[in-house]
Write a protein that holds these residues in place. Sequence first.
Motif, PDB file in Angstrom:
ATOM      1  N   ALA A   1      89.076  45.583   9.460  1.00 21.96           N
ATOM      2  CA  ALA A   1      90.207  46.702   9.543  1.00 21.96           C
ATOM      3  C   ALA A   1      91.563  45.915   9.677  1.00 21.96           C
ATOM      4  O   ALA A   1      92.515  46.430   9.300  1.00 21.96           O
ATOM      5  CB  ALA A   1      89.743  47.383  11.045  1.00 21.96           C
ATOM      6  N   ARG A   2      91.487  44.860  10.219  1.00 24.15           N
ATOM      7  CA  ARG A   2      92.888  44.161  10.235  1.00 24.15           C
ATOM      8  C   ARG A   2      93.984  44.809  11.264  1.00 24.15           C
ATOM      9  O   ARG A   2      95.154  44.386  10.744  1.00 24.15           O
ATOM     10  CB  ARG A   2      93.182  43.458   8.998  1.00 24.15           C
ATOM     11  CG  ARG A   2      92.183  42.352   8.340  1.00 24.15           C
ATOM     12  CD  ARG A   2      92.811  42.014   7.230  1.00 24.15           C
ATOM     13  NE  ARG A   2      91.891  40.902   6.531  1.00 24.15           N
ATOM     14  CZ  ARG A   2      91.401  39.848   6.948  1.00 24.15           C
ATOM     15  NH1 ARG A   2      91.887  39.603   7.980  1.00 24.15           N
ATOM     16  NH2 ARG A   2      90.512  39.165   6.266  1.00 24.15           N
TER      17      ARG A   2
ATOM     18  N   LYS B   1      89.676  52.078   5.293  1.00 27.58           N
ATOM     19  CA  LYS B   1      88.650  51.452   4.387  1.00 27.58           C
ATOM     20  C   LYS B   1      87.363  51.027   5.085  1.00 27.58           C
ATOM     21  O   LYS B   1      86.412  51.275   4.726  1.00 27.58           O
ATOM     22  CB  LYS B   1      89.409  50.149   3.746  1.00 27.58           C
ATOM     23  CG  LYS B   1      90.657  50.660   2.990  1.00 27.58           C
ATOM     24  CD  LYS B   1      91.225  49.351   2.400  1.00 27.58           C
ATOM     25  CE  LYS B   1      92.456  49.678   1.263  1.00 27.58           C
ATOM     26  NZ  LYS B   1      93.062  48.414   0.692  1.00 27.58           N
TER      27      LYS B   1
ATOM     28  N   GLY C   1      93.621  49.604   6.653  1.00 29.34           N
ATOM     29  CA  GLY C   1      92.474  48.628   6.981  1.00 29.34           C
ATOM     30  C   GLY C   1      91.395  49.544   7.681  1.00 29.34           C
ATOM     31  O   GLY C   1      90.208  49.369   7.506  1.00 29.34           O
TER      32      GLY C   1
ATOM     33  N   SER D   1      95.343  47.596  10.990  1.00 27.63           N
ATOM     34  CA  SER D   1      96.315  48.272  10.206  1.00 27.63           C
ATOM     35  C   SER D   1      95.638  49.640   9.870  1.00 27.63           C
ATOM     36  O   SER D   1      94.384  49.837   9.904  1.00 27.63           O
ATOM     37  CB  SER D   1      96.826  47.969   8.899  1.00 27.63           C
ATOM     38  OG  SER D   1      95.592  47.641   7.873  1.00 27.63           O
TER      39      SER D   1
ATOM     40  N   PRO E   1      84.815  46.066   5.213  1.00 24.16           N
ATOM     41  CA  PRO E   1      85.767  45.103   5.098  1.00 24.16           C
ATOM     42  C   PRO E   1      86.537  45.367   6.389  1.00 24.16           C
ATOM     43  O   PRO E   1      86.269  46.067   7.285  1.00 24.16           O
ATOM     44  CB  PRO E   1      86.777  45.834   3.955  1.00 24.16           C
ATOM     45  CG  PRO E   1      86.392  47.304   3.945  1.00 24.16           C
ATOM     46  CD  PRO E   1      84.872  47.186   4.320  1.00 24.16           C
TER      47      PRO E   1
ATOM     48  N   SER F   1      82.820  43.813  13.616  1.00 22.79           N
ATOM     49  CA  SER F   1      83.928  43.437  12.519  1.00 22.79           C
ATOM     50  C   SER F   1      83.329  42.135  11.785  1.00 22.79           C
ATOM     51  O   SER F   1      83.255  42.391  10.546  1.00 22.79           O
ATOM     52  CB  SER F   1      85.143  42.902  13.176  1.00 22.79           C
ATOM     53  OG  SER F   1      84.981  41.961  14.172  1.00 22.79           O
TER      54      SER F   1
END
Length: 352
Positions: free
Chosen positions: A59-60, A68, A65, A62, A57, A8
């Motif tokens: 993922a957070r 993406k 996320g 979600s 980016p 991450s």
Amino acid sequence: MRVLHVISELGPGGAETLVAGMAGRGEEYGWVSAVASAGGFRADALAAAGTPVFPVPLARRSKAGVLKAAWATRRAVARFRPDVVLAHNVGASLVARLACAPGRRRPLLTVFHGVAEDDYPAATRILRRTSDAVIAVSPATADRLTAAGLDRPAVIRNTVFASPPVLGRAEVRASLGVPEQTPVALCLARLEPQKRHDVLLDAWAAVERDAVLWLAGDGSLRADLERRAEALGRRVEFLGTRADVPDLLTAADVTVLTSDWEGLPLAVLESMAAGRPVVATDVGGIGEVLAEGGGLVVPPADPAATAEALNTLLFDEDARKSAAADGLRTVERDYDAHTLMKAYDELLRGAR
């Protein structure tokens, strides 16, 4: 062998330290390494040294996320064309599997660094669906995965990729306003719930005599912890995210980690390799590492036991020197970087 690490971020954490070390040493073992990550100072250092770093980016947690992050990772896979993908932790494993789904099948292996106890069942379900093989960073972590229903994973214990300090003890202490003779404890940990800095601050209030606690790291709890530490005054210093861990270790006398859970934290191994004894909670692989000395283990969420251990190692020079010598022997014997790299090399080549 072309190896793509998926993680991450590449900041100061233990998994990040491992990725940076493996990517930096991989050429010695015939690897061409690259990293897909949201960045950080370790990513900048790898890029400056010539390792391709592909932006992804966060993922957070979600669905949007994750998608993406997977799309960006898919672009990294298409550009780098790895022979094998090495994901670090469960979220990265999910992102990497989605990224690798179309086209030529590439082996996806996951390095599991640990999760909270209640999260093992969910982590196991994801790992079964995403990973061709799982590597646990300690036997204790492998045991928990097996108990949660995963076929017994491989175990490759974390190790230390030692970096020499740039500054000496006196220079670092002077820069932080700490006299040479003042005892210093250093905590290398993100300011997040897992690390239980609240327990550490309660313990620090019971530490005898004058001593200073350095908290190196940042996170969502910083403001709350700063308020909690106000009563302790200059006995606690928040240093923020630091890229000079070897320098801080040189200037400290003891390190401390009060986590609720861990896999096999690099902060403990780095401390022992630097000749700094450790006070740490007996979670994950920490008890195994310190079984033959190197510091003192304490129960989780126990400020009184933590304070007692800190008092022993901060103010008893003989105990501190003995623990430091034991720790150095343990690291040199059991946590050699070449041993780790050879183990990963054999596993990754066998998966191709």
